[in-house]
Design a protein around this motif. Structure first.
Motif, mmCIF file in Angstrom:
data_model
loop_
_atom_site.group_PDB
_atom_site.id
_atom_site.type_symbol
_atom_site.label_atom_id
_atom_site.label_comp_id
_atom_site.label_asym_id
_atom_site.label_seq_id
_atom_site.Cartn_x
_atom_site.Cartn_y
_atom_site.Cartn_z
ATOM 1 N N SER A 162 0.813 -1.213 0.000
ATOM 2 C CA SER A 162 0.000 0.000 0.000
ATOM 3 C C SER A 162 0.848 1.264 0.000
ATOM 4 C CB SER A 162 -0.945 -0.005 1.208
ATOM 5 O OG SER A 162 -0.210 -0.002 2.423
ATOM 6 N N VAL A 163 1.913 1.286 0.799
ATOM 7 C CA VAL A 163 2.772 2.474 0.849
ATOM 8 C C VAL A 163 3.490 2.656 -0.490
ATOM 9 C CG1 VAL A 163 4.642 3.620 2.078
ATOM 10 C CG2 VAL A 163 3.066 2.148 3.324
ATOM 11 N N MET A 164 3.972 1.544 -1.055
ATOM 12 C CA MET A 164 4.604 1.620 -2.371
ATOM 13 C C MET A 164 3.627 2.151 -3.413
ATOM 14 S SD MET A 164 5.943 -1.509 -4.783
ATOM 15 C CE MET A 164 4.234 -2.016 -5.018
ATOM 16 N N GLY A 165 2.369 1.669 -3.368
ATOM 17 C CA GLY A 165 1.360 2.156 -4.305
ATOM 18 C C GLY A 165 1.084 3.635 -4.129
ATOM 19 N N ALA A 166 1.073 4.107 -2.873
ATOM 20 C CA ALA A 166 0.848 5.528 -2.614
ATOM 21 C C ALA A 166 1.984 6.375 -3.175
ATOM 22 C CB ALA A 166 0.694 5.766 -1.110
ATOM 23 N N VAL A 167 3.218 5.899 -3.018
ATOM 24 C CA VAL A 167 4.375 6.641 -3.540
ATOM 25 C C VAL A 167 4.333 6.698 -5.057
ATOM 26 C CG1 VAL A 167 6.887 6.624 -3.760
ATOM 27 C CG2 VAL A 167 5.829 6.149 -1.547
ATOM 28 N N VAL A 168 4.011 5.565 -5.696
ATOM 29 C CA VAL A 168 3.889 5.549 -7.160
ATOM 30 C C VAL A 168 2.790 6.507 -7.606
ATOM 31 C CG1 VAL A 168 3.248 4.121 -9.147
ATOM 32 C CG2 VAL A 168 4.785 3.205 -7.399
ATOM 33 N N ALA A 169 1.684 6.532 -6.878
ATOM 34 C CA ALA A 169 0.584 7.439 -7.217
ATOM 35 C C ALA A 169 1.025 8.896 -7.126
ATOM 36 C CB ALA A 169 -0.599 7.181 -6.294
ATOM 37 N N GLU A 170 1.891 9.192 -6.154
ATOM 38 C CA GLU A 170 2.355 10.576 -5.985
ATOM 39 C C GLU A 170 3.313 10.987 -7.088
ATOM 40 O OE1 GLU A 170 1.997 10.757 -1.098
ATOM 41 O OE2 GLU A 170 3.893 10.234 -2.061
ATOM 42 N N TRP A 171 3.908 10.039 -7.774
ATOM 43 C CA TRP A 171 4.765 10.391 -8.919
ATOM 44 C C TRP A 171 3.958 11.015 -10.046
ATOM 45 C CZ3 TRP A 171 7.973 5.193 -9.155
ATOM 46 C CH2 TRP A 171 8.881 5.197 -8.095
ATOM 47 N N LEU A 172 2.645 10.787 -10.040
ATOM 48 C CA LEU A 172 1.796 11.371 -11.080
ATOM 49 C C LEU A 172 1.719 12.882 -10.955
ATOM 50 C CD1 LEU A 172 -1.187 8.849 -10.881
ATOM 51 C CD2 LEU A 172 0.816 8.749 -12.363
ATOM 52 N N GLY A 173 1.906 13.374 -9.769
ATOM 53 C CA GLY A 173 1.797 14.798 -9.521
ATOM 54 C C GLY A 173 1.091 15.080 -8.219
ATOM 55 N N THR A 174 1.748 15.761 -7.340
ATOM 56 C CA THR A 174 1.157 16.087 -6.042
ATOM 57 C C THR A 174 1.928 17.242 -5.412
ATOM 58 O OG1 THR A 174 0.551 15.180 -3.884
ATOM 59 C CG2 THR A 174 2.637 14.455 -4.804
ATOM 60 N N GLU A 175 1.288 17.887 -4.449
ATOM 61 C CA GLU A 175 1.951 18.985 -3.745
ATOM 62 C C GLU A 175 2.703 18.497 -2.524
ATOM 63 O OE1 GLU A 175 -0.995 21.859 -2.823
ATOM 64 O OE2 GLU A 175 -1.341 22.448 -4.915
ATOM 65 N N ARG A 176 2.293 17.337 -1.993
ATOM 66 C CA ARG A 176 2.945 16.776 -0.817
ATOM 67 C C ARG A 176 3.038 15.268 -0.952
ATOM 68 N NH1 ARG A 176 3.858 20.262 3.197
ATOM 69 N NH2 ARG A 176 2.613 22.177 3.334
ATOM 70 N N GLY A 177 4.027 14.686 -0.251
ATOM 71 C CA GLY A 177 4.143 13.235 -0.235
ATOM 72 C C GLY A 177 5.576 12.771 -0.435
ATOM 73 N N LEU A 178 5.855 11.548 -0.013
ATOM 74 C CA LEU A 178 7.199 10.989 -0.152
ATOM 75 C C LEU A 178 7.574 10.789 -1.609
ATOM 76 C CD1 LEU A 178 7.093 8.337 2.722
ATOM 77 C CD2 LEU A 178 8.350 10.502 2.697
ATOM 78 N N GLY A 179 6.573 10.538 -2.455
ATOM 79 C CA GLY A 179 6.852 10.392 -3.886
ATOM 80 C C GLY A 179 7.436 11.660 -4.473
ATOM 81 N N MET A 180 6.874 12.804 -4.092
ATOM 82 C CA MET A 180 7.404 14.077 -4.567
ATOM 83 C C MET A 180 8.796 14.330 -4.015
ATOM 84 S SD MET A 180 5.954 17.929 -3.970
ATOM 85 C CE MET A 180 6.863 18.064 -2.441
ATOM 86 N N ILE A 181 9.012 14.007 -2.718
ATOM 87 C CA ILE A 181 10.328 14.183 -2.099
ATOM 88 C C ILE A 181 11.380 13.359 -2.826
ATOM 89 C CG2 ILE A 181 11.671 13.721 -0.025
ATOM 90 C CD1 ILE A 181 10.001 16.147 0.313
ATOM 91 N N MET A 182 11.052 12.103 -3.145
ATOM 92 C CA MET A 182 11.996 11.228 -3.834
ATOM 93 C C MET A 182 12.329 11.752 -5.220
ATOM 94 S SD MET A 182 10.780 7.368 -2.821
ATOM 95 C CE MET A 182 12.229 6.650 -3.627
ATOM 96 N N THR A 183 11.320 12.227 -5.941
ATOM 97 C CA THR A 183 11.536 12.752 -7.291
ATOM 98 C C THR A 183 12.437 13.976 -7.263
ATOM 99 O OG1 THR A 183 9.358 11.930 -7.986
ATOM 100 C CG2 THR A 183 10.398 13.610 -9.358
ATOM 101 N N GLN A 184 12.151 14.897 -6.363
ATOM 102 C CA GLN A 184 12.972 16.101 -6.251
ATOM 103 C C GLN A 184 14.397 15.766 -5.829
ATOM 104 O OE1 GLN A 184 10.824 18.639 -3.526
ATOM 105 N NE2 GLN A 184 9.490 19.450 -5.132
ATOM 106 N N ALA A 185 14.548 14.839 -4.890
ATOM 107 C CA ALA A 185 15.876 14.460 -4.415
ATOM 108 C C ALA A 185 16.687 13.797 -5.513
ATOM 109 C CB ALA A 185 15.752 13.525 -3.212
ATOM 110 N N ALA A 186 16.057 12.918 -6.292
ATOM 111 C CA ALA A 186 16.761 12.241 -7.384
ATOM 112 C C ALA A 186 17.181 13.223 -8.464
ATOM 113 C CB ALA A 186 15.879 11.140 -7.974
ATOM 114 N N ASN A 187 16.302 14.171 -8.781
ATOM 115 C CA ASN A 187 16.619 15.160 -9.819
ATOM 116 C C ASN A 187 17.745 16.102 -9.408
ATOM 117 O OD1 ASN A 187 14.632 14.113 -11.481
ATOM 118 N ND2 ASN A 187 13.064 15.559 -10.800
ATOM 119 N N SER A 188 17.897 16.321 -8.111
ATOM 120 C CA SER A 188 18.955 17.208 -7.611
ATOM 121 C C SER A 188 20.170 16.429 -7.090
ATOM 122 C CB SER A 188 18.404 18.103 -6.489
ATOM 123 O OG SER A 188 17.888 17.324 -5.431
ATOM 124 N N PHE A 189 20.203 15.099 -7.367
ATOM 125 C CA PHE A 189 21.321 14.237 -6.964
ATOM 126 C C PHE A 189 21.545 14.234 -5.450
ATOM 127 C CE2 PHE A 189 22.130 15.327 -11.389
ATOM 128 C CZ PHE A 189 22.417 14.093 -11.941
#
Length: 251
Positions: free
Chosen positions: A187-214
Motif C-alpha cells: 500500500s505504501v509503495m502504491g501511494a508513492v507511485v501514485a504521488e509520482w503522477l503529480g502532487t503537492e505533498r508526499g514521499l513520492g514528490m520528495i523522492m523525485t525532487q531528491a533524485a533530480n537534484s542528486f
C-alpha cells in the motif's frame, strides 16, 4: 520469544550498515553517488525532526491507509461475489489477471486523464496494487474447507449462504490476514507511485525532487521512511490477527 525475533533483525541491520560503510570508504564514492550510513543518518535525523517533512509523510500515510482499507473492502467483496457465482468467476478472473499484468505505471497516466490529479486517482492506484492478493487468497481459501464438514452441511440441507457463513468464510479468515499483511506492505509503495503522477505533498514528490537534484541521501531517507511505514502497517495487521486468534480460543 520477542527477543529471539528482534535480535537477528538488529544484527542483520548492523552487519548491513557495517558493509555499507566499508564499501563507501574503500570505494571512495562521491556523496551524490553512494553516501555513507553516517551521512544518511544525519539527513534522516534532520528530516524526521522537521515538521515540513512529517507533513509529506502524513500525506503519503493518508493515501496508503485509506487506499488499503478500500482494497480490503474491494478484495473481500470481489472474492465473495465470485464465491456465489461460478459463471462470473469464469468471466471476471481473466480481467483480474489482466489488471495485474499491465504495469501500474502505464495505467497511472490514464487514471490522471480520467480522474485528474486529486486523491481519487491516487486511491485507485493503491487499490489496483493491493486488492488482487486479497481476492485471490480468499477465493482459494473458500475452496480449501473441511470436506467432511461441507458434506455434513449439505446433508443438513444448508443453503450456499449458510455454508459460506458457517464454514467457508471462517476457514478463510487466516488466509485473509496473510493476504492483508502482504497487501499492507504494497500500500505504501502504491501511494508513492501514485504521488509520482503529480502532487503537492508526499514521499513520492520528495523522492523525485531528491533524485533530480542528486541528493541521494534524501532518497535513502525516503526509502527508509517507506520501509518503516510498511512495517507499521504489517505490525498492525499482525496485532489484529493475534487478537482474533486469542478471541477464537476463548469461544
Amino acid at each position: 520469544m520477542m527477543k529471539r525475533r528482534i535480535l537477528p533483525l538488529v544484527l542483520s541491520i548492523v552487519v548491513l550498515l557495517f558493509i555499507w560503510e566499508i564499501i563507501s570508504i574503500i570505494g571512495d564514492f562521491p556523496v551524490w553517488q553512494l553516501p555513507s550510513p553516517y551521512v544518511v543518518g544525519l539527513e534522516l535525523w534532520r528530516s524526521w525532526t522537521s515538521s515540513e517533512y512529517l507533513l509529506h509523510v502524513r500525506a503519503t500515510f493518508i493515501i496508503a491507509c485509506f487506499g488499503f482499507i478500500l482494497s480490503i473492502l474491494v478484495g473481500v467483496g470481489v472474492a465473495v461475489w465470485l464465491y456465489f457465482s461460478t459463471f462470473l468467476t469464469r468471466i471476471v478472473t481473466p480481467f483480474l489477471l489482466f489488471s495485474q499484468n499491465v504495469p501500474i505505471i502505464v495505467l497511472a497516466p490514464l487514471l490522471v486523464v480520467w480522474f485528474g490529479f486529486g486523491i481519487e486517482a491516487k486511491l485507485l492506484v493503491v487499490i489496483l496494487v493491493c486488492f488482487f492478493p486479497i481476492t485471490i487468497a480468499l477465493v482459494d481459501g473458500f475452496e480449501q474447507v473441511d470436506r467432511n464438514l461441507l458434506r455434513y452441511l449439505e446433508m443438513s440441507g444448508a443453503t450456499k449462504w449458510e455454508k459460506f457463513r458457517h464454514l467457508a468464510f471462517p476457514s478463510a479468515v487466516p488466509v485473509l490476514f496473510s493476504s492483508c499483511k502482504l497487501s499492507a506492505t504494497y500500500s505504501v509503495m502504491g501511494a508513492v507511485v501514485a504521488e509520482w503522477l503529480g502532487t503537492e505533498r508526499g514521499l513520492g514528490m520528495i523522492m523525485t525532487q531528491a533524485a533530480n537534484s542528486f541528493r541521494t541521501d534524501r532518497v535513502f531517507v525516503s526509502i527508509i521512511t517507506i520501509v518503516v511505514l510498511s512495517g507499521c502497517f504489517f505490525f498492525l495487521i499482525s496485532l489484529v490477527e493475534q487478537w482474533w486468534k486469542h478471541k477464537r480460543k476463548l469461544i
